[in-house]
Design a protein around this motif. Structure first.
Motif, PDB file in Angstrom:
ATOM      1  N   GLU A 190      -7.431 -41.469  17.536  1.00  0.00           N
ATOM      2  CA  GLU A 190      -7.158 -40.626  16.368  1.00  0.00           C
ATOM      3  C   GLU A 190      -7.209 -41.514  15.133  1.00  0.00           C
ATOM      4  N   TYR A 191      -7.990 -41.115  14.153  1.00  0.00           N
ATOM      5  CA  TYR A 191      -8.236 -41.961  12.996  1.00  0.00           C
ATOM      6  C   TYR A 191      -7.204 -41.685  11.906  1.00  0.00           C
ATOM      7  N   THR A 192      -6.797 -42.742  11.259  1.00  0.00           N
ATOM      8  CA  THR A 192      -5.665 -42.692  10.338  1.00  0.00           C
ATOM      9  C   THR A 192      -6.017 -41.954   9.047  1.00  0.00           C
ATOM     10  N   ARG A 193      -4.977 -41.504   8.393  1.00  0.00           N
ATOM     11  CA  ARG A 193      -5.127 -40.839   7.096  1.00  0.00           C
ATOM     12  C   ARG A 193      -5.733 -41.789   6.073  1.00  0.00           C
ATOM     13  N   THR A 194      -5.367 -43.073   6.155  1.00  0.00           N
ATOM     14  CA  THR A 194      -5.907 -44.055   5.212  1.00  0.00           C
ATOM     15  C   THR A 194      -7.419 -44.194   5.345  1.00  0.00           C
ATOM     16  N   SER A 195      -7.910 -44.252   6.585  1.00  0.00           N
ATOM     17  CA  SER A 195      -9.356 -44.373   6.799  1.00  0.00           C
ATOM     18  C   SER A 195     -10.093 -43.154   6.258  1.00  0.00           C
TER      19      SER A 195
END
Length: 520
Positions: A409-414
């Protein structure tokens, strides 16, 4: 006592590097002003360069009354590129860098230096760098291509790791951020591997090109060796520069070296150049994991999977798109469509005139140039991982699911970085298009489609051109210089340069009430 002095020397290493870059920038500019004074520049030109010097040097002045802050590694990356460009521009201005023995125009030299260091390939010389520059000038361009492709800090770290057995943790952290490495402990090992990969691939490319260039009647053996080496370095670094002439790899009578090649040699040349382009644009991490460590597909991390899948999709979809828009209409052939799909990975070599493309073909080319290659590679653009995250977000949003792929799951920052990068990059391209269109208004070649093609090519550090660049006004050349610099360094340093301030703002002890806004 010896250990204490050793630690002091290591701790001051990075400060010394920054001071060295600052001092060199002043020396380069002062040396240039002295040379231009001998030439007798106009007063307005002298004032303009003096103003530029004041801005650059004043930005490095220290305020002793303020508390010193630790230097940003991303600022060091930016300054290193500026230093290389300034030095290269001065060297390319010298008379012995030009075959006519005359002083070069500084704006043209600055443009070529930026294009080479940012591995773009656009040139203001109508006949190309081969007929214009001497062997010395070509060496300067090649060195800037190599430094720009790898990054000055990568090369610096390599030599530091050779002479220092062990770096302090703060130095390893600083350098790992500067070279965009995802490991801290193994930054020296990673850089050594990168340098080794570059040397091996470029030497292989050099050897692959020898059978072709040694068979060219117009080349002596030393010339054939040099052309083969230059072509290999330029192709792997996705630079797009060549010493053949003004027509790159286009097989026409006006390009005698390429035109005189046998059919097999021509296709062989284009084929091994395509291999070098792809290897240079798929990321050093991918090469290490897949080729050197020979990891099996199930062992690949999500980054490698994203890079390989996205690159494959772009190459295939590019070929299919050009077949539909231009091959079927007879503008180009199928092999040229394959080469175009590969060279849009920000390489810049061309085997047909870009004006032969239809409007749809140029539009597709602009899209692929904007995307570019992969992170931690020699390619430019917004990068394959960025477009992957954007498309993944769109698909998952429509499905009503979280942003996941490859069991991650890819982060909000990315996600925010990817979206912000695309928005700011498009904004830069639009502004560049508006400014150049205004400055070049009324020129026959400066049509809207040609200008937008040139702007996307500069930002994506591709180097493909419709022939507009040599005829541009000084203001338009400056805009392209800024776009090339931003396109090469923007994805690396744009966010990281201000990351400490962003992180500082987020370090608060309360949260605001969340609220939805009506969209659309």
């Amino acid at each position: 006592m010896h250990d204490t002095l050793s630690r002091m020397r290591k701790g001051n290493m990075l400060v010394y590097t920054i001071n060295l870059l600052r001092a060199n920038a002043r020396v380069f500019l002062s040396f240039y002003f002295g040379l231009q004074y001998l030439k007798g520049l106009k007063r307005s030109q002298k004032l303009a360069f003096l103003f530029a010097k004041c801005i650059i040097t004043s930005s490095f002045m220290k305020n002793k009354n303020k508390t010193k802050k630790p230097a940003s590694p991303y600022l060091l990356v930016l300054l290193s590129f500026v230093g290389v460009i300034l030095l290269g521009s001065v060297l390319l201005t010298l008379p012995f860098a030009h075959k006519d023995g005359q002083w070069g125009q500084y704006m043209d030299s600055l443009f070529i230096a930026t294009s080479a260091t940012c591995v773009t390939g656009l040139s203001t010389y109508a006949n190309g760098i081969g007929p214009e520059l001497t062997f010395f000038g070509q060496i300067v361009v090649l060195l800037m291509i190599q430094i720009g492709g790898l990054g000055f800090i990568t090369i610096f770290t390599f030599f530091i790791s050779l002479f220092q057995k062990k770096l302090q943790f703060k130095d390893r952290l600083f350098l790992s951020q500067a070279v965009n490495s995802n490991t801290i402990a193994g930054v020296s090992k990673f850089v050594k591997r990168v340098i080794g990969i570059v040397l091996v691939i470029e030497i292989m490319g050099f050897l692959l090109g020898l059978p072709i260039f040694l068979s060219v009647p117009d080349y002596s053996v030393p010339e054939a060796l040099w052309v083969s080496f230059f072509t290999s370095v330029s192709a792997f670094n996705n630079a797009g520069f060549d010493v053949f002439g003004a027509y790159s790899l286009i097989r026409i009578a006006e390009n005698p070296i390429i035109y005189g090649l046998p059919t097999w040699a021509y296709y062989y040349l284009c084929s091994y150049i395509m291999i070098l382009i792809v290897l240079g644009g798929i990321s050093f991490i991918t090469i290490i994991d897949v080729i050197i460590l020979r990891q099996k597909p199930r062992q690949w991390n999500s980054f490698v999977k994203i890079v390989l899948i996205t690159t494959g999709i772009l190459l295939v979809s590019g070929f299919v798109s050009f077949c539909l828009t231009d091959v079927l209409s007879g503008n180009i052939n199928s092999f040229e469509a394959v080469f175009q799909s590969v060279t849009l990975r920000t390489a810049g070599f061309a085997n047909f005139n870009q004006n032969d493309l239809s409007v749809a073909g140029k539009t597709i080319s602009c899209l692929f140039m904007f995307i570019g290659g992969s992170p931690i590679s020699t390619a430019g653009g917004i990068k394959t991982t960025t477009i992957f995250i954007i498309i993944l977000c769109l698909i998952r949003f429509l499905q009503g699911k979280s942003i996941t792929a490859f069991k991650r799951e890819y982060t909000r920052t990315s996600i925010l970085k990817a979206m912000s990068l695309v928005f700011l990059s498009l904004l830069a391209v639009v502004i560049g298009f508006i400014v150049i269109s205004s400055l070049e208004s009324g020129k026959e070649l400066a049509t809207s489609e040609n200008v937008i093609f040139e702007v996307f090519s500069a930002f994506g550090t591709v180097g493909l051109t419709t022939g507009l660049t040599p005829s541009l006004e000084i203001g338009s050349k400056i805009v392209l210089i800024i776009l090339m610099f931003f396109g090469r360094l923007g994805p690396i340093t744009l966010f990281q340069l201000f990351q400490s301030e962003i992180d500082g703002q987020e370090n608060i002890h309360f949260k605001h009430v969340q609220s939805d806004v009506i969209i659309g």
